[in-house]
Design a protein around this motif. Structure first.
Motif, PDB file in Angstrom:
ATOM      1  N   ILE A 107       7.245  -3.436  64.404  1.00 18.31           N
ATOM      2  CA  ILE A 107       8.538  -4.110  64.303  1.00 18.31           C
ATOM      3  C   ILE A 107       8.416  -5.586  64.632  1.00 18.31           C
ATOM      4  O   ILE A 107       7.848  -5.961  65.654  1.00 18.31           O
ATOM      5  N   GLN A 108       8.992  -6.392  63.744  1.00 19.82           N
ATOM      6  CA  GLN A 108       9.006  -7.832  63.968  1.00 19.82           C
ATOM      7  C   GLN A 108      10.278  -8.251  64.696  1.00 19.82           C
ATOM      8  O   GLN A 108      10.242  -9.045  65.621  1.00 19.82           O
ATOM      9  N   GLN A 109      11.436  -7.692  64.261  1.00 18.96           N
ATOM     10  CA  GLN A 109      12.703  -8.147  64.816  1.00 18.96           C
ATOM     11  C   GLN A 109      13.770  -7.067  64.636  1.00 18.96           C
ATOM     12  O   GLN A 109      13.786  -6.371  63.625  1.00 18.96           O
ATOM     13  N   ILE A 110      14.668  -6.968  65.608  1.00 22.15           N
ATOM     14  CA  ILE A 110      15.844  -6.111  65.495  1.00 22.15           C
ATOM     15  C   ILE A 110      17.054  -6.998  65.722  1.00 22.15           C
ATOM     16  O   ILE A 110      17.136  -7.704  66.728  1.00 22.15           O
ATOM     17  N   THR A 111      17.987  -6.988  64.757  1.00 17.33           N
ATOM     18  CA  THR A 111      19.204  -7.775  64.862  1.00 17.33           C
ATOM     19  C   THR A 111      20.379  -6.819  65.006  1.00 17.33           C
ATOM     20  O   THR A 111      20.558  -5.929  64.165  1.00 17.33           O
ATOM     21  N   VAL A 112      21.175  -7.016  66.050  1.00 21.44           N
ATOM     22  CA  VAL A 112      22.300  -6.128  66.336  1.00 21.44           C
ATOM     23  C   VAL A 112      23.596  -6.836  65.956  1.00 21.44           C
ATOM     24  O   VAL A 112      23.853  -7.964  66.374  1.00 21.44           O
ATOM     25  N   TYR A 113      24.418  -6.150  65.143  1.00 23.65           N
ATOM     26  CA  TYR A 113      25.739  -6.619  64.745  1.00 23.65           C
ATOM     27  C   TYR A 113      26.770  -5.676  65.354  1.00 23.65           C
ATOM     28  O   TYR A 113      26.420  -4.661  65.948  1.00 23.65           O
ATOM     29  N   ASP A 114      28.054  -5.988  65.195  1.00 24.61           N
ATOM     30  CA  ASP A 114      29.111  -5.128  65.741  1.00 24.61           C
ATOM     31  C   ASP A 114      29.098  -3.740  65.122  1.00 24.61           C
ATOM     32  O   ASP A 114      29.326  -2.741  65.806  1.00 24.61           O
ATOM     33  N   ASP A 115      28.846  -3.652  63.812  1.00 24.50           N
ATOM     34  CA  ASP A 115      28.955  -2.376  63.100  1.00 24.50           C
ATOM     35  C   ASP A 115      27.637  -1.839  62.550  1.00 24.50           C
ATOM     36  O   ASP A 115      27.613  -0.809  61.885  1.00 24.50           O
ATOM     37  N   ARG A 116      26.543  -2.532  62.799  1.00 24.68           N
ATOM     38  CA  ARG A 116      25.258  -2.107  62.256  1.00 24.68           C
ATOM     39  C   ARG A 116      24.138  -2.857  62.978  1.00 24.68           C
ATOM     40  O   ARG A 116      24.393  -3.769  63.752  1.00 24.68           O
ATOM     41  N   PHE A 117      22.910  -2.475  62.688  1.00 28.15           N
ATOM     42  CA  PHE A 117      21.771  -3.268  63.133  1.00 28.15           C
ATOM     43  C   PHE A 117      20.700  -3.234  62.056  1.00 28.15           C
ATOM     44  O   PHE A 117      20.663  -2.340  61.219  1.00 28.15           O
ATOM     45  N   THR A 118      19.858  -4.250  62.049  1.00 23.25           N
ATOM     46  CA  THR A 118      18.812  -4.393  61.057  1.00 23.25           C
ATOM     47  C   THR A 118      17.464  -4.419  61.770  1.00 23.25           C
ATOM     48  O   THR A 118      17.287  -5.157  62.731  1.00 23.25           O
ATOM     49  N   VAL A 119      16.545  -3.601  61.273  1.00 24.76           N
ATOM     50  CA  VAL A 119      15.192  -3.571  61.810  1.00 24.76           C
ATOM     51  C   VAL A 119      14.285  -4.187  60.747  1.00 24.76           C
ATOM     52  O   VAL A 119      14.223  -3.719  59.618  1.00 24.76           O
ATOM     53  N   ARG A 120      13.607  -5.272  61.093  1.00 28.03           N
ATOM     54  CA  ARG A 120      12.679  -5.933  60.177  1.00 28.03           C
ATOM     55  C   ARG A 120      11.271  -5.605  60.639  1.00 28.03           C
ATOM     56  O   ARG A 120      10.864  -5.926  61.747  1.00 28.03           O
ATOM     57  N   LEU A 121      10.532  -4.926  59.744  1.00 24.53           N
ATOM     58  CA  LEU A 121       9.150  -4.564  60.049  1.00 24.53           C
ATOM     59  C   LEU A 121       8.231  -5.743  59.798  1.00 24.53           C
ATOM     60  O   LEU A 121       8.570  -6.660  59.046  1.00 24.53           O
ATOM     61  N   LYS A 122       7.065  -5.720  60.367  1.00 19.10           N
ATOM     62  CA  LYS A 122       6.102  -6.809  60.172  1.00 19.10           C
ATOM     63  C   LYS A 122       5.630  -6.875  58.721  1.00 19.10           C
ATOM     64  O   LYS A 122       5.150  -7.899  58.275  1.00 19.10           O
ATOM     65  N   GLY A 124       7.573  -6.982  56.323  1.00 14.75           N
ATOM     66  CA  GLY A 124       8.580  -7.720  55.594  1.00 14.75           C
ATOM     67  C   GLY A 124       9.743  -6.838  55.156  1.00 14.75           C
ATOM     68  O   GLY A 124      10.796  -7.326  54.768  1.00 14.75           O
ATOM     69  N   LEU A 125       9.574  -5.546  55.223  1.00 15.37           N
ATOM     70  CA  LEU A 125      10.619  -4.597  54.839  1.00 15.37           C
ATOM     71  C   LEU A 125      11.710  -4.610  55.905  1.00 15.37           C
ATOM     72  O   LEU A 125      11.423  -4.607  57.091  1.00 15.37           O
ATOM     73  N   ALA A 126      12.980  -4.652  55.447  1.00 19.12           N
ATOM     74  CA  ALA A 126      14.115  -4.623  56.374  1.00 19.12           C
ATOM     75  C   ALA A 126      14.902  -3.347  56.148  1.00 19.12           C
ATOM     76  O   ALA A 126      15.155  -2.967  55.007  1.00 19.12           O
ATOM     77  N   ILE A 127      15.286  -2.698  57.231  1.00 20.63           N
ATOM     78  CA  ILE A 127      16.061  -1.463  57.173  1.00 20.63           C
ATOM     79  C   ILE A 127      17.371  -1.711  57.896  1.00 20.63           C
ATOM     80  O   ILE A 127      17.362  -2.120  59.056  1.00 20.63           O
ATOM     81  N   GLU A 128      18.477  -1.495  57.183  1.00 17.90           N
ATOM     82  CA  GLU A 128      19.783  -1.685  57.799  1.00 17.90           C
ATOM     83  C   GLU A 128      20.354  -0.320  58.170  1.00 17.90           C
ATOM     84  O   GLU A 128      20.393   0.587  57.352  1.00 17.90           O
ATOM     85  N   ILE A 129      20.792  -0.190  59.406  1.00 17.80           N
ATOM     86  CA  ILE A 129      21.318   1.079  59.910  1.00 17.80           C
ATOM     87  C   ILE A 129      22.741   0.825  60.406  1.00 17.80           C
ATOM     88  O   ILE A 129      22.980  -0.031  61.258  1.00 17.80           O
ATOM     89  N   GLU A 130      23.681   1.586  59.812  1.00 14.33           N
ATOM     90  CA  GLU A 130      25.078   1.434  60.194  1.00 14.33           C
ATOM     91  C   GLU A 130      25.372   2.315  61.398  1.00 14.33           C
ATOM     92  O   GLU A 130      24.850   3.415  61.520  1.00 14.33           O
ATOM     93  N   SER A 131      26.236   1.814  62.285  1.00 16.21           N
ATOM     94  CA  SER A 131      26.591   2.562  63.502  1.00 16.21           C
ATOM     95  C   SER A 131      27.533   3.691  63.183  1.00 16.21           C
ATOM     96  O   SER A 131      28.328   3.668  62.349  1.00 16.21           O
TER      97      SER A 131
END
Length: 131
Positions: A107-122, A124-131
């Motif tokens: 994992i390169q980065q995890i970004t947390v939003y109010d209704d979801r979060f995004t996991v960016r792998l090293k 370059g692939l990004a996975i968005e997960i809704e809460s």
């Protein structure tokens, strides 16, 4: 679900993500450049206007440079993905508990939003997960 199914599915998803290039290849651009350069010579020899051809040649040269850079980036991404796949494939069992060293490798980065979060792998692939 079996561990091997997850790895195989991940590999298929990764392959799809990196093979969706819809630009012309550098070789295709070079072939078009060769055609235009020959046409430019013919028009110049017969004293015809060749400004449009010259403009297209300059544009294609820029596109070729970008396509070559994209190809290098794609190859580097494929290399990183292959390394990740080898690492994942070398794991002997399902992951059942938090493994900090594994997280740092993947994992390169995890970004947390109010209704979801995004996991960016090293990779370059990004996975968005809704809460």
């Amino acid at each position: 679900m079996p561990y091997n199914f997850h790895v195989r599915q991940m590999q298929e998803n990764i392959a799809k993500a990196i093979t969706t290039a819809d630009t012309m290849s550098p070789d295709d651009i070079q072939a078009r450049l060769d055609e235009l350069q020959n046409e430019l010579i013919r028009k110049a020899n017969s004293k015809q206007d060749y400004d449009a051809i010259a403009d297209e040649i300059f544009t294609l040269r820029e596109q070729k440079a970008q396509a070559e850079a994209d190809t290098r980036n794609r190859e580097e991404t494929q290399k990183r993905i292959a390394e990740l796949q080898d690492f994942i494939g070398s794991q002997q069992s399902e992951i059942t508990e938090f493994d900090e060293s594994l997280i740092r490798k993947l994992i390169q980065q995890i970004t947390v939003y109010d209704d979801r979060f995004t996991v960016r792998l090293k990779s370059g692939l990004a996975i968005e997960i809704e809460s």
